[in-house]
Design a protein around this motif. Structure first.
Motif, PDB file in Angstrom:
ATOM      1  N   GLN A 277       7.110   6.469   0.357  1.00 43.83           N
ATOM      2  CA  GLN A 277       6.096   5.771   0.672  1.00 43.83           C
ATOM      3  C   GLN A 277       4.610   6.486   0.735  1.00 43.83           C
ATOM      4  OE1 GLN A 277       6.665   2.022   2.002  1.00 43.83           O
ATOM      5  NE2 GLN A 277       7.897   2.756   0.470  1.00 43.83           N
TER       6      GLN A 277
ATOM      7  N   THR B 168       0.807   6.512  -0.556  1.00 44.10           N
ATOM      8  CA  THR B 168      -0.338   5.771  -0.856  1.00 44.10           C
ATOM      9  C   THR B 168      -0.707   6.016  -2.242  1.00 44.10           C
ATOM     10  OG1 THR B 168      -1.942   7.127  -0.075  1.00 44.10           O
ATOM     11  CG2 THR B 168      -1.146   5.437   1.354  1.00 44.10           C
TER      12      THR B 168
ATOM     13  N   GLU C 202      -3.670   7.105  -3.539  1.00 46.63           N
ATOM     14  CA  GLU C 202      -4.326   8.356  -3.449  1.00 46.63           C
ATOM     15  C   GLU C 202      -3.772   9.315  -3.167  1.00 46.63           C
ATOM     16  OE1 GLU C 202      -8.306   9.575  -0.505  1.00 46.63           O
ATOM     17  OE2 GLU C 202      -7.349   7.676  -0.283  1.00 46.63           O
ATOM     18  N   THR C 203      -2.835   9.511  -2.255  1.00 47.52           N
ATOM     19  CA  THR C 203      -1.930  10.612  -1.937  1.00 47.52           C
ATOM     20  C   THR C 203      -0.959  11.011  -3.102  1.00 47.52           C
ATOM     21  OG1 THR C 203      -1.881  10.139   0.477  1.00 47.52           O
ATOM     22  CG2 THR C 203      -0.278  11.717  -0.290  1.00 47.52           C
TER      23      THR C 203
ATOM     24  N   LEU D 274       0.922  -1.218  -0.075  1.00 55.44           N
ATOM     25  CA  LEU D 274       0.035   0.003  -0.016  1.00 55.44           C
ATOM     26  C   LEU D 274       0.776   1.281  -0.022  1.00 55.44           C
ATOM     27  CD1 LEU D 274      -2.731  -1.116   2.632  1.00 55.44           C
ATOM     28  CD2 LEU D 274      -2.852  -1.158   0.172  1.00 55.44           C
ATOM     29  N   HIS D 275       2.027   1.139   0.436  1.00 57.86           N
ATOM     30  CA  HIS D 275       2.946   2.666   0.613  1.00 57.86           C
ATOM     31  C   HIS D 275       4.080   2.187  -0.373  1.00 57.86           C
ATOM     32  CE1 HIS D 275       0.817   2.290   4.554  1.00 57.86           C
ATOM     33  NE2 HIS D 275       0.511   3.453   4.042  1.00 57.86           N
TER      34      HIS D 275
END
Length: 72
Positions: A29, A31, A33-34, A23-24
């Motif tokens: 790291q 995500t 989405e970010t 996920l990271h």
């Protein structure tokens, strides 16, 4: 200096790092989405290091160190 510290803590400075069960991703790291929120496309772990640095600097300016609760 802050971004260097975050990158070392999050990934040992490895732009291709993958953690958190996948996920990271990347040096900071992110995500997915970010990463997309910061204008990135695709997988941050395969983006050029310079792009990861640029997007992390943008994230730091906009949200401070909150996105990195342990390493920020």
């Amino acid at each position: 200096a802050t971004l260097h510290r975050i990158a070392e803590c999050e990934s040992n400075g490895d732009p291709q790092a993958i953690g958190g069960g996948g996920l990271h991703r990347g040096k900071y790291q992110f995500t997915i989405e970010t990463w997309y929120d910061m204008g990135g496309v695709g997988d941050p772990a395969v983006a050029p290091e310079r792009e990861q640095d640029r997007r992390a600097a943008q994230l730091l300016r906009e949200r401070g160190t909150a996105p990195w609760p342990i390493c920020g």
